[in-house]
Design an enzyme around this catalytic site. Structure first.
Site, PDB file in Angstrom:
ATOM      1  N   HIS A 162       3.675  -1.311  14.934  1.00 19.86           N
ATOM      2  CA  HIS A 162       2.782  -1.002  15.951  1.00 19.86           C
ATOM      3  C   HIS A 162       1.480  -0.916  15.431  1.00 19.86           C
ATOM      4  CE1 HIS A 162       6.479  -0.089  18.414  1.00 19.86           C
ATOM      5  NE2 HIS A 162       6.660   0.433  17.278  1.00 19.86           N
ATOM      6  N   SER A 283     -24.162 -15.173   8.474  1.00 18.45           N
ATOM      7  CA  SER A 283     -24.700 -15.516   9.795  1.00 18.45           C
ATOM      8  C   SER A 283     -26.143 -15.895   9.717  1.00 18.45           C
ATOM      9  CB  SER A 283     -24.747 -14.040  10.493  1.00 18.45           C
ATOM     10  OG  SER A 283     -25.649 -13.583  11.395  1.00 18.45           O
ATOM     11  N   LYS A 289     -24.163 -10.347   6.874  1.00 18.25           N
ATOM     12  CA  LYS A 289     -22.863 -10.585   7.360  1.00 18.25           C
ATOM     13  C   LYS A 289     -22.212 -11.429   6.241  1.00 18.25           C
ATOM     14  CE  LYS A 289     -20.878  -9.822  10.518  1.00 18.25           C
ATOM     15  NZ  LYS A 289     -20.650 -10.156  11.965  1.00 18.25           N
ATOM     16  N   GLU A 296     -10.447 -17.432  10.343  1.00 14.31           N
ATOM     17  CA  GLU A 296     -10.460 -17.558  11.908  1.00 14.31           C
ATOM     18  C   GLU A 296     -10.266 -19.045  12.331  1.00 14.31           C
ATOM     19  OE1 GLU A 296     -14.330 -16.006  12.791  1.00 14.31           O
ATOM     20  OE2 GLU A 296     -13.743 -14.046  11.912  1.00 14.31           O
TER      21      GLU A 296
END
Ligand code: ARG
Length: 465
Positions: A162, A283, A289, A296
């Site tokens: 969980h 970025s 970043k 992804e």
């Protein structure tokens, strides 16, 4: 008669008017199925060899056709072949070019076959070979996971259920869960060979052929196990496409799960791993970043692979049996899925070689959330002869107490523990040691260091088989 620019008829005498130019443009599949040229030429060569063996073609014509086909293959390889949308697909493009090279004798090549059996013969051969490539890529990933695992047998982290800290595990054990998934993927792909190994060539358009062909011969020469049994089913069947797309989908799903986990663990919230500069992107506005774009990207691609499976299922739904143009889209879906999967596997492999576990953070996080509570309950059962449920209740009370006192379980004193079970002795304290906890899970398949070492040896052996 429809003529092309070389003054060749496309459909012969039957269709007198020029076809729809629009449909020629959008209905032609040549841009997609030209990928099948090698398989198509191979199957054609074996087909004419068989026709010759069966005395359906003479020696001279057979040789002329094989010569022409070889020339075409060389032209395509050297990018010297002009693919023409007017000729719809790879089969007609090759046949038309054969006419240009060897003349009228090219007309014999299509004896006792149809594009309907031709296309699935090519396609099955293509899927078989891409399946082998995929499995090689899966092997590479398994090898990489093994390498990273070997270095992380003693890297302790929280195992989550969980997404809440559950029990302490070894990072290697976690990674090796994916070896099991990728091994199942390999098996799943290999299972498809049963249907891929049946040869469609020779069922012709729908009913078979009146020529005395030898389908066992073509099966053997093309690497199939046997000819398909029913000509109608053969022409209509795309189950092998669904099976392939399903295997791709499941494998992509596994990729998406590991990608998602690594993205989460790389987040500033978790900070359990970092990614080397090789596998991050920046970025355009935020100079600080380092984004996990590669992960992804492969997580996202799972969506298109599912989509391809669903497209094929939908194309086949309610389609009366035998051939329809609807089926032509099968190739684009398979080509895309296979390419996407191979790319994703290669990217994942690169990522796995460039993750850096933040061992300290992993260990610290494993010290939060009372991960050794189950170990304590087990200890009570094993050393103080009580039922698991009773031990569970005592442990739950101890956890409540620790929570109230804002202490970890290993920060409780023996006197505090004895308030809940007076018989407890000092030896209980070792239960709260995370390493001890991991190593106590010696049951087959558990996370103890010894188990992991044995599994690594086993996986290495499997790889060499
Ligand atoms: N390009 C076609 C396909 O991929 C080949 C089969 C064509 N057969 C036909 N009867 N039109 O499906």
């Amino acid at each position: 008669m429809t003529k092309n620019k070389n003054n060749q008829s496309i459909w012969g005498n039957r269709i007198k008017k020029n076809g729809s130019v629009l449909f020629q443009k959008i209905g032609s599949s040549i841009d997609i199925d030209k990928k099948l040229y090698k398989e198509d030429i191979l199957a054609s060569k074996i087909h004419v060899e068989m026709l010759f063996k069966q005395k359906i073609l003479n020696f001279k014509i057979k040789n002329k056709i094989i010569y022409g086909l070889q020339k075409i293959e060389n032209e395509i390889k050297k990018n010297k072949f002009e693919f023409n949308k007017k000729f719809e697909d790879i089969h007609m493009n090759i046949e038309k070019r054969l006419f240009q090279i060897i003349g009228e004798d090219a007309g014999y090549i299509h004896t006792a076959r149809s594009r309907n059996d031709q296309v699935i013969t090519d396609f099955k051969i293509w899927i078989s070979s891409t399946t082998k490539d995929i499995n090689k890529n899966l092997d590479k990933i398994i090898k990489t996971i093994l390498k990273v695992s070997e270095k992380n047998i003693e890297t302790i982290m929280p195992g989550f259920t969980h997404l809440k800290n559950a029990q302490a595990i070894s990072f290697a054990h976690y990674l090796m869960a994916y070896i099991e998934m990728f091994k199942r993927d390999k098996k799943r792909f290999l299972n498809n060979f049963n249907s891929l190994s049946e040869n469609p060539l020779g069922v012709a358009a729908i009913s078979g052929t009146s020529f005395n062909i030898d389908r066992d011969f073509t099966s053997k020469k093309l690497g199939f196990k046997k000819p398909t049994n029913n000509s109608i089913d053969t022409v209509a069947d795309r189950d092998f496409v669904l099976d392939f797309l399903y295997c791709v989908s499941v494998c992509s799903m596994h990729i998406s799960r590991i990608a998602e986990e690594l993205i989460l663990w790389n987040s500033d919230g978790f900070n359990l791993i970092s990614l080397s500069d090789k596998i991050v992107t920046g970025s355009s506005i935020m100079p600080q970043k380092k984004n996990p774009d590669l992960l992804e990207f492969i997580r996202g691609k799972t969506g298109s692979n599912y989509g391809n499976l669903f497209s094929m299922l939908t194309i086949l739904k309610s389609l009366p049996i035998s051939y329809f143009k609807d089926l032509q889209d099968d190739k684009e879906l398979v080509f895309k899925s296979s390419e996407t999967l191979n790319n994703s596997l290669n990217i994942l492999n690169e990522v796995l070689r460039n993750i850096i576990p933040n061992k300290k953070k992993m260990f610290d996080l494993a010290n939060h959330g009372y991960l050794t509570a189950t170990d304590l309950a087990d200890f009570l059962v094993q050393n103080h002869s009580m039922s698991f449920r009773k031990a569970y209740d005592i442990t739950a009370s101890i956890v409540n107490f620790a929570e109230k006192k804002k202490k970890r379980l290993n920060e409780l004193s023996i006197d505090e523990l004895r308030k809940f079970e007076p018989k407890l002795k000092n030896e209980v304290l070792k239960i709260f040691d995370l390493k001890n906890s991991v190593n106590s899970k010696k049951s087959y398949g558990g996370t103890s260091f010894d188990n992991i070492k044995k599994m690594i040896t086993k996986y290495k052996r499997d790889q060499n088989d």
